[in-house]
Design an enzyme around this catalytic site. Structure first.
Site, short mmCIF file in Angstrom:
data_model
loop_
_atom_site.label_atom_id
_atom_site.label_comp_id
_atom_site.label_asym_id
_atom_site.label_seq_id
_atom_site.Cartn_x
_atom_site.Cartn_y
_atom_site.Cartn_z
N LYS A 36 0.53 -1.11 0.00
CA LYS A 36 -0.01 -0.08 0.03
C LYS A 36 0.81 1.24 0.21
O LYS A 36 0.38 2.23 -0.53
CB LYS A 36 -1.01 0.17 1.15
CG LYS A 36 -0.27 0.07 2.38
CD LYS A 36 -1.40 0.37 3.48
CE LYS A 36 -0.72 0.61 4.88
NZ LYS A 36 -0.04 1.91 5.05
N THR A 37 1.74 1.18 0.57
CA THR A 37 2.90 2.25 0.77
C THR A 37 3.29 2.75 -0.78
O THR A 37 3.57 3.89 -1.05
CB THR A 37 4.00 2.22 1.73
OG1 THR A 37 3.42 2.10 2.98
CG2 THR A 37 4.91 3.48 1.68
N ASP A 223 -3.88 7.71 4.32
CA ASP A 223 -3.47 6.52 4.51
C ASP A 223 -4.14 6.02 6.03
O ASP A 223 -4.50 6.90 6.90
CB ASP A 223 -1.93 6.45 4.90
CG ASP A 223 -1.27 5.08 5.01
OD1 ASP A 223 -1.81 4.12 4.40
OD2 ASP A 223 -0.05 5.13 5.20
N GLU A 224 -4.25 4.48 6.16
CA GLU A 224 -4.73 3.88 7.21
C GLU A 224 -5.96 4.56 7.65
O GLU A 224 -6.34 5.07 8.72
CB GLU A 224 -3.72 4.11 8.45
CG GLU A 224 -2.25 3.63 8.25
CD GLU A 224 -2.25 2.05 8.12
OE1 GLU A 224 -3.12 1.56 8.30
OE2 GLU A 224 -0.87 1.60 7.99
N GLN A 254 -7.47 -4.50 9.86
CA GLN A 254 -6.22 -3.74 10.74
C GLN A 254 -6.53 -2.53 11.60
O GLN A 254 -6.02 -1.92 11.98
CB GLN A 254 -4.98 -3.48 9.90
CG GLN A 254 -4.42 -4.82 9.33
CD GLN A 254 -3.11 -4.51 8.63
OE1 GLN A 254 -2.30 -4.09 9.33
NE2 GLN A 254 -3.20 -4.46 7.25
N ARG A 606 2.73 -9.29 10.87
CA ARG A 606 3.97 -8.71 10.89
C ARG A 606 5.35 -9.54 10.60
O ARG A 606 6.21 -9.01 10.47
CB ARG A 606 4.41 -8.06 12.32
CG ARG A 606 3.61 -7.01 12.84
CD ARG A 606 3.01 -6.10 12.17
NE ARG A 606 2.05 -6.29 11.38
CZ ARG A 606 1.56 -5.50 10.27
NH1 ARG A 606 2.34 -4.66 9.66
NH2 ARG A 606 0.45 -6.04 9.76
#
Length: 753
Positions: A36-37, A223-224, A254, A606
């Site tokens: 996504k980044t 973002d997020e 998330q 993670r």
């Protein structure tokens, strides 16, 4: 329109769709590890390359300064230095910047202070005392949390009384909230929540200002998005209303910050808010092995509230997930440390390839003790921040007063620090005068002769005022921030008091102050137009994640919340027990199991290559040993990707602790990986090569953790054991020959330690 840039070829089909859908509302549902980044940075670069917008017409909002810096650096690599003009940063940093320009329109000065949680609680504590309550009974932390929650829901002091006054605590909170808001305004200060709600007030009261920023920000990227609260949702929707070129990126799986006010409905309802919105899923995971992804998928599918997506990966199948069953938390820490040592030896991992993730911060203690004892370097993320240390906050308070002398909270912190003879009685008279005359404390100090206080205290106040004014003149005359800070430390007597104390603690405090000077120097050299106000703003917005150093050669220990957005080759998720993970009910409120499950999903994702789950059968709580039940989440994980290693008995664990403490310098302290431990004879404990006496049949000597000598393969250590009787097999890691699987009945091998 320009020709498509070459960098588009770096993306998969779904990523390209997300980047090239430039106009109108866009929802990018980005699964864990799906890039996504990269999509966000490429999308911004694409907008600029295709001349859809100039860099200063793009607003990109993130949740950490670290993410913003990394994204901007990547964009600069793609399209060049023009990307430096982007409006990119955290919600708090971007809107604090806007407020610096527009503060006067809502009754603030542009030099306003930013209060962190500690500052807010100190101010609330003052108010509690002024209202003749005991801060031990009416806790500032509780009141601060209630006020913060209300602000994030855009509930102002007058509305709070109408909605929530149902109890004595509600009534007290309402009174404090009103005084607190007024006091912030008087102090020319804003707390963290104000940085989000004051822009809403600014835009509502000044439609022309809103239109100015709507026209400036033709494209908005967030973002997020699953972590946004009601205030963040409201202010960004106001800005996007004109052009509706709003792109949000997030993963409902998330969403783990409801305790901070995050509202998962913001992302779930995005297509209701923007009916023309396009939805693009990012489903290919580039981070984790197939087994890890399978475990994550088996967990999250138990949640009802979800957006549609199916993660997949081309990565290797990987190792099965290891579930460690431990006797207690000390056994857990020892076994985790043992695996770290073993994986480093077998695969060449460095310490910074490992992360130990837990649900709550207090769990770190036993791991810290164990890693220290075994000589394994670690870094703790989420402990006491450097900028929260008393001596650092004291010097920052001095510097804040140079910028904003009306800040009563910081002024009260340092007016008698170090002691300069202005006692509590004098301070009470000074603050009472400021309240009765509706003046700032600084105004009263500058006319101290009008206040009836003790003569020596009056002289000390005058000296203090003269010092602050002198330092301000130095700033106005262009003296460097570092030089002004050095002069402050000298004139205030702060450094002298630490030198005179001459204790190990005072030496540490001096070192911290010198480190603060380094930070100021670094800031000053890295900015063309450095200012004290900007430096103070930057450090006030630093988060724990921003301080995480991924290059540091140390095992990382942090809560799962703090780990969001990070990745590690090897992850240990520890403390997987009921009432711990998932956490138990708090304040008579039921836990949100779906959010706890999302938190577990975040922990799993993670991991890149190796993943370990761990739980204890007993754990010390409140000074007593308590029986624990394994987490329900462990029963939801696909059993086909997990292998279990059962834990030790109490006697075996106690023997292990005794060995750790009594022979730390005489034998290899690598920790065993299974539940059975050879019984050491008292007479041969110091010898590493002496055959150990065992109880029971000969075959019982060859337990996990035992050191062995093979006729051909040489010295080794048993790392796992399966089967019974003549069918018993062991896996041995030999120092010179690597890993071997052997049938015990045929192996020419003996136990040597």
């Amino acid at each position: 329109m320009s020709q498509e840039p070459d960098f588009i070829k770096d993306l998969n089909k779904q990523q390209q769709d997300a980047v090239k859908t430039t106009d109108g509302p866009l929802l990018i549902v980005a699964g864990a590890g799906s890039g996504k980044t990269r999509v966000l940075t490429y999308r911004i670069a694409y907008l600029i390359h295709q001349q859809k917008a100039q860099p200063n017409e793009i607003l990109a909002l993130t949740f950490t300064n670290k993410a913003a810096r990394e994204m901007k650096d990547r964009i600069i690599d793609l399209i060049g230095d023009e990307a430096r003009h982007l409006w990119m940063g955290t919600f708090h940093s971007v809107f604090s910047k806007i407020l610096r320009y527009e503060a006067e329109k809502i009754g603030f000065d542009s030099s306003y202070s930013i209060y962190d949680t500690d500052d807010s609680q100190n101010l609330i504590k003052q108010i509690i005392r002024e209202l003749n309550y005991d801060p031990k009974e009416i806790q500032p932390r509780t009141i601060q949390r209630r006020i913060s929650d209300s602000k994030n829901e855009l509930i102002m002091p007058d509305q709070y009384r109408e909605k929530f006054v149902h109890s004595t605590l509600d009534d007290i909170t309402a009174r404090i909230y009103e005084i607190y808001s007024n006091r912030l305004q008087q102090n020319n200060a804003m707390d963290f929540d104000d940085l989000l709600i004051k822009p809403i007030r600014l835009f509502r009261e000044n439609p022309d200002v809103l239109e100015k920023y709507q026209d400036r920000f033709r494209y908005i990227l967030i973002d997020e998005y699953q972590d946004t609260n009601h205030a963040q949702y409201t202010v960004t929707r106001m800005l996007a209303n004109k052009h509706e070129n709003i792109c949000v990126v997030g993963d409902d799986a998330q969403s783990i910050y409801s305790f901070r006010g995050a509202d998962i409905s913001n992302i779930l309802n995005f297509k209701k808010d923007y009916e023309e919105a396009v939805q693009v899923p990012l489903e290919q995971n580039y981070r984790s092995t197939k087994y890890i992804l399978q475990a994550a998928d088996s967990i999250i599918k138990n949640n009802d509230k979800q957006l549609d997506k199916t993660l997949w990966t081309d990565n290797e199948e990987g190792s099965t997930i290891t579930l460690l069953e431990n006797y207690d938390e000390r056994d857990e820490a020892n076994r985790v440390a043992g695996y770290i040592r073993d994986l480093k030896a077998r695969h060449g991992y460095g310490n910074n390839d490992f992360a130990i993730l837990y649900r709550t911060n207090y769990q770190s203690r036993v791991f810290e003790e164990t890693l220290r004892r075994k000589g394994i370097a670690y870094q703790l993320v989420g402990g006491l921040s450097f900028y929260q240390r008393k001596e650092v906050k004291d010097i920052l308070a001095y510097l804040t007063i140079l910028v904003n002398p009306d800040d009563d909270t910081n002024l009260l912190r340092i007016i008698n620090e170090p002691s300069r003879g202005i006692g509590n009685k004098s301070l009470h008279q000074l603050t009472s005068q400021s309240r009765s005359e509706h003046k700032s404390l600084w105004d009263v100090l500058t006319n101290v002769e009008e206040v009836d206080i003790y003569g020596p205290a009056e002289n000390s106040v005058k000296d203090f005022v003269a010092m602050i004014r002198g330092l301000n003149r130095d700033l106005d005359n262009g003296k460097s921030l570092v030089d002004v800070t050095k002069k402050l430390l000298e004139k205030s007597g702060y450094m002298k008091s630490l030198v005179e104390e001459n204790s190990p603690k005072s030496m540490t405090r001096r070192e911290n102050i010198l480190e603060l000077q380094n930070a100021i120097s670094y800031y000053e050299k890295g900015n063309k137009n450095p200012s004290l106000a900007n430096f103070l703003q930057e450090i006030s917005l630093i988060t724990d994640t921003d301080k995480y150093d991924e290059e540091k050669p140390a095992v990382t220990m942090m809560t799962v919340h703090a780990a969001k957005g990070l990745e590690f080759p090897v992850v240990f998720v520890v403390g997987l027990e009921e009432d711990l993970f998932p956490v138990g009910s708090r304040n008579n409120e039921d836990v949100d199991i779906e959010e706890e499950r999302r938190l577990f999903y975040v922990a799993i994702t993670r991991a890149e290559r190796d993943l370990f789950f761990s739980f204890c059968r007993s754990r010390y709580k409140y000074g007593e040993e308590k029986s624990m039940m394994r987490s329900r989440f462990l029963d939801e994980v696909d059993s086909g990707v997990v292998r279990t290693e059962t834990g030790a008995s109490i006697n075996q664990v106690q023997n292990r602790y005794q060995e750790d403490s009594s022979s730390a310098n005489n034998w290899d302290k690598s920790v065993e990986y299974d539940w059975k431990k050879p019984h050491y004879s008292k007479n041969n404990r110091k010898s590493r090569k002496t055959t150990i006496h065992y109880d029971g049949d000969d075959i019982d000597r060859f337990q996990v953790g035992a050191k062995v000598e093979h006729n051909i393969f040489g010295p080794g250590k048993i790392i796992s054991r399966t089967g019974n009787g003549e069918k018993t097999k062991v896996v041995v890691f030999f120092k010179d020959r690597g890993r071997k699987t052997l049938m015990l009945r045929a192996a020419k091998m003996k136990v040597v330690g």
